[in-house]
Design a protein around this motif. Sequence first.
Motif, PDB file in Angstrom:
ATOM      1  N   SER A 149       0.860  -1.254  -0.017  1.00 51.81           N
ATOM      2  CA  SER A 149       0.082  -0.048  -0.086  1.00 51.81           C
ATOM      3  C   SER A 149       1.000   1.206   0.144  1.00 51.81           C
ATOM      4  O   SER A 149       1.740   1.307   0.940  1.00 51.81           O
ATOM      5  CB  SER A 149      -0.977   0.126   1.344  1.00 51.81           C
ATOM      6  N   GLY A 150       0.610   2.079  -1.128  1.00 52.18           N
ATOM      7  CA  GLY A 150       1.310   3.425  -1.127  1.00 52.18           C
ATOM      8  C   GLY A 150       0.673   4.710   0.209  1.00 52.18           C
ATOM      9  O   GLY A 150       1.511   5.036   0.651  1.00 52.18           O
ATOM     10  N   THR A 151      -0.551   4.261   0.246  1.00 53.90           N
ATOM     11  CA  THR A 151      -1.269   5.305   1.309  1.00 53.90           C
ATOM     12  C   THR A 151      -0.870   4.878   2.525  1.00 53.90           C
ATOM     13  O   THR A 151      -0.789   5.759   3.647  1.00 53.90           O
ATOM     14  CB  THR A 151      -2.776   5.310   1.168  1.00 53.90           C
ATOM     15  N   GLY A 152      -0.373   3.625   2.776  1.00 53.89           N
ATOM     16  CA  GLY A 152       0.113   3.284   4.054  1.00 53.89           C
ATOM     17  C   GLY A 152       1.668   3.098   4.191  1.00 53.89           C
ATOM     18  O   GLY A 152       2.262   3.966   4.993  1.00 53.89           O
ATOM     19  N   TYR A 153       2.327   2.168   3.654  1.00 53.17           N
ATOM     20  CA  TYR A 153       3.631   2.081   3.636  1.00 53.17           C
ATOM     21  C   TYR A 153       4.513   3.395   3.297  1.00 53.17           C
ATOM     22  O   TYR A 153       5.150   3.713   3.798  1.00 53.17           O
ATOM     23  CB  TYR A 153       4.181   0.807   3.217  1.00 53.17           C
ATOM     24  N   GLY A 154       4.215   3.565   1.923  1.00 52.86           N
ATOM     25  CA  GLY A 154       4.811   4.857   1.554  1.00 52.86           C
ATOM     26  C   GLY A 154       4.655   5.968   1.993  1.00 52.86           C
ATOM     27  O   GLY A 154       5.725   6.864   2.307  1.00 52.86           O
ATOM     28  N   ASN A 155       3.609   6.221   2.559  1.00 50.15           N
ATOM     29  CA  ASN A 155       3.175   7.581   3.087  1.00 50.15           C
ATOM     30  C   ASN A 155       3.684   7.671   4.465  1.00 50.15           C
ATOM     31  O   ASN A 155       4.359   8.508   4.679  1.00 50.15           O
ATOM     32  CB  ASN A 155       1.711   7.793   3.197  1.00 50.15           C
ATOM     33  N   PHE A 156       3.356   6.633   5.491  1.00 47.53           N
ATOM     34  CA  PHE A 156       3.694   6.711   6.824  1.00 47.53           C
ATOM     35  C   PHE A 156       4.879   6.190   7.327  1.00 47.53           C
ATOM     36  O   PHE A 156       5.480   6.225   8.339  1.00 47.53           O
ATOM     37  CB  PHE A 156       2.558   6.060   7.466  1.00 47.53           C
ATOM     38  N   GLN A 157       5.573   5.281   6.338  1.00 51.50           N
ATOM     39  CA  GLN A 157       6.935   4.669   6.635  1.00 51.50           C
ATOM     40  C   GLN A 157       8.179   5.137   5.810  1.00 51.50           C
ATOM     41  O   GLN A 157       9.029   4.664   5.901  1.00 51.50           O
ATOM     42  CB  GLN A 157       6.564   3.203   6.759  1.00 51.50           C
ATOM     43  N   GLU A 158       7.719   5.864   4.866  1.00 53.32           N
ATOM     44  CA  GLU A 158       8.874   6.251   3.866  1.00 53.32           C
ATOM     45  C   GLU A 158       9.005   7.885   3.606  1.00 53.32           C
ATOM     46  O   GLU A 158       9.913   8.261   4.129  1.00 53.32           O
ATOM     47  CB  GLU A 158       8.958   5.493   2.474  1.00 53.32           C
ATOM     48  N   VAL A 159       8.026   8.481   3.068  1.00 57.36           N
ATOM     49  CA  VAL A 159       8.242   9.563   2.445  1.00 57.36           C
ATOM     50  C   VAL A 159       7.107  10.632   2.874  1.00 57.36           C
ATOM     51  O   VAL A 159       7.260  11.896   2.521  1.00 57.36           O
ATOM     52  CB  VAL A 159       8.383   9.346   0.812  1.00 57.36           C
ATOM     53  N   GLY A 160       6.160  10.356   3.406  1.00 60.87           N
ATOM     54  CA  GLY A 160       5.004  11.192   3.771  1.00 60.87           C
ATOM     55  C   GLY A 160       5.461  12.070   4.654  1.00 60.87           C
ATOM     56  O   GLY A 160       6.482  12.178   5.446  1.00 60.87           O
ATOM     57  N   PRO A 161       4.705  13.315   5.151  1.00 63.05           N
ATOM     58  CA  PRO A 161       4.961  14.008   6.229  1.00 63.05           C
ATOM     59  C   PRO A 161       4.900  13.578   7.582  1.00 63.05           C
ATOM     60  O   PRO A 161       5.347  14.160   8.644  1.00 63.05           O
ATOM     61  CB  PRO A 161       3.920  15.088   6.065  1.00 63.05           C
ATOM     62  N   TYR A 162       4.343  12.144   7.919  1.00 65.12           N
ATOM     63  CA  TYR A 162       3.891  11.713   9.071  1.00 65.12           C
ATOM     64  C   TYR A 162       4.342  10.557   9.223  1.00 65.12           C
ATOM     65  O   TYR A 162       4.245   9.759   8.001  1.00 65.12           O
ATOM     66  CB  TYR A 162       2.784  11.894   9.745  1.00 65.12           C
ATOM     67  N   ASP A 163       4.823  10.057  10.246  1.00 66.83           N
ATOM     68  CA  ASP A 163       5.398   8.685  10.769  1.00 66.83           C
ATOM     69  C   ASP A 163       3.940   7.961  11.010  1.00 66.83           C
ATOM     70  O   ASP A 163       2.937   8.569  11.473  1.00 66.83           O
ATOM     71  CB  ASP A 163       6.504   8.660  11.509  1.00 66.83           C
ATOM     72  N   VAL A 164       4.228   6.704  11.434  1.00 66.41           N
ATOM     73  CA  VAL A 164       3.009   5.949  12.275  1.00 66.41           C
ATOM     74  C   VAL A 164       2.917   6.403  13.540  1.00 66.41           C
ATOM     75  O   VAL A 164       3.719   6.819  14.459  1.00 66.41           O
ATOM     76  CB  VAL A 164       3.389   4.675  12.422  1.00 66.41           C
ATOM     77  N   GLY A 165       1.670   6.884  13.866  1.00 64.37           N
ATOM     78  CA  GLY A 165       1.264   7.528  15.089  1.00 64.37           C
ATOM     79  C   GLY A 165       1.182   9.061  15.010  1.00 64.37           C
ATOM     80  O   GLY A 165       1.349   9.939  15.982  1.00 64.37           O
ATOM     81  N   TRP A 166       1.196   9.586  13.537  1.00 64.28           N
ATOM     82  CA  TRP A 166       1.168  11.118  13.254  1.00 64.28           C
ATOM     83  C   TRP A 166       2.270  11.864  13.856  1.00 64.28           C
ATOM     84  O   TRP A 166       2.128  13.086  13.851  1.00 64.28           O
ATOM     85  CB  TRP A 166      -0.135  11.813  13.809  1.00 64.28           C
ATOM     86  N   LYS A 167       3.409  11.404  13.799  1.00 53.78           N
ATOM     87  CA  LYS A 167       4.658  11.806  14.309  1.00 53.78           C
ATOM     88  C   LYS A 167       5.321  12.571  13.044  1.00 53.78           C
ATOM     89  O   LYS A 167       5.447  11.834  12.111  1.00 53.78           O
ATOM     90  CB  LYS A 167       5.649  10.825  14.837  1.00 53.78           C
TER      91      LYS A 167
END
Length: 458
Positions: free
Chosen positions: A77-95
Motif C-alpha cells: 500500500s502506497g497510502t500506508g507504507y509509502g506515506n507513513f513509513q517512507e516519504v510522507g509528512p507523518y510517521d506511524v502515530g502522526w509523528k
Amino acid sequence: MKSWAIVGLCAVLCRIVSCSTGAIDHSIVKSRGDFGYVEVRSGAHMFWWLEPFAGERSDINEDTPLVIWLQGGPGASGTGYGNFQEVGPYDVGWKPRKHSWVQKASILFVDNPVGTGFSYVENGTNFTHNNAEIAADLLTFLKKFLHKKTEYIDTPLHIVSESYGGKMAAGFARAIVDAQAREDLKLNFRGVALGDSWISPVDYVLAWTPFLKAWSLLEDAALSNVSQVALRTQQAVGNGNLTGATALWALLEETISNATDNVDWYNALLHNVDGEESSVWLTAALPENGVAASARRLLARYHNDALAEFMNGSVRKHVGIIPGNVSWGAQSAKVFDELSGDFMVDVVGVVDGLLESGVPVTVYSGQLDLICCTLGTDAWMDQLKWKGAADFKAASSQPFYVKGHRPQTAGFFKAHKNLAMYIVLNAGHMIPSDQPKAALQMLDHILHRQRRTEVSVA
C-alpha cells in the motif's frame, strides 16, 4: 554527447544540499492530507491520498511539482507504507517526519492495483491480471482525479516508484504518453523514476547467485544448487511457462533463504529480521509453502502489525470514508495471487519505448538491495536498444554528497539525454527509509532534471 559536466553537476548538487534539509512548515499541511476513491471500473475502487507541498511558502507556485508514488508488491500500500513509513509528512502515530518528500513536491499516494491497501473490489472478477490492465486502471484514475482536482492539470507531473511499482510505473507512463498522443489527456507529464524496480525478473534471478557469492553468503555446494534453480526459472520464462516460472522463483527464494540463514531480501547485510512475518492477517491468508509463502515473506514487511493497527484504527477514523466491510490490506494477498501469471514478465521494451519517445527516465538503486540488486539492474539496462544507450553506458559516474559534518559519499550519479541513474550507498530496497537525507536530495535532483528535459508524445 556526454553526461553533465562535473562543474555543472557539482553546482546543482551544492544548490540541492543547501536546501534539502529544511524543516517542513506544518502550518501548510492541510489537515493531514486529502483523500478519496475513484471507481476505475464497475466494482473496482481505487483509494488515493494527497499530501500537499509543505516547503517554504515562498516556493509555492504553478511550477510546484506533483509526484505520484507507486508502491511495490504487488499488493503493498502506497497510502500506508509509502506515506507513513517512507516519504510522507507523518510517521506511524502522526509523528512528523523530518525528511519528508513534501518539502519538494505534493505527493499523491495511490493504493494500486485495486484490492491493495484501502482500495477494494466488490467481487473476485474485478482484480487485475497483468501490467496492461493495471496501466489502464491507473490512467482512468488519473483522468478522474484531474477532473476533480483541475488545479493539477498544468502542474509538472512525475511518477516515482519502488520495487514492483516500477514495473507498473513503466506501463502507466506508456499509457499516459499514448493518451496524450491521442489528445485524450491533458497534463504536464515530466517523467518517471524507477526505484529498485522489478523491470526484468529473469535478470534479477540470474544476478542473485554472483551477488551472494561476492558477498560471501553462498558457499560452493549451495552455489551449484541455487544456480540450477535460477537457470530453470530462466528456461521456464523462455518457454512461456510463466506460472511455472513464478513457482520456480518462489523455490529459488526459499533455497537462498535456507542457504544464507534467511538473508534479508531488502538489505543483504541483515538476516532473520524481526517482525518480517508479524502481520497476523497475512500469515493466516496464505499457505506455508510455494509462491504463497514467498509472497507472504515479501509483503509482510509492508503490512507490519504497527502499521496495520494504525491504518485500521487512527487513519481509518481520520479518513472517515472507508466502507464498513473494507479492512486495510485485507485483499492484498489476493492481488499478488491474481498477478502471479504476469509476475515474471519483463518490461524492458516498455522502458526502451519511453526513452525513444523522449520521456525522461530515471533509474535508482540501493547498494545493499538484494531482490532488485544493482547487478540485475545493470543487466537489463545493458539490453536497452534506445539510440542513446551506448553513450549512457560510456558516461562517467559522479559522486554526490549530503550536507553534514563529514563529506561522506552518499552515492553516484550519471546521465545522458533523457536517461539518468543513481546508486545510493548504504541503502537497501527502501532507500527513503534507509537514507532519508540522500533520498530527499536525489528527489530534488530528479525533479529539476526532468523538468528541464523536453517530453515528446511520439
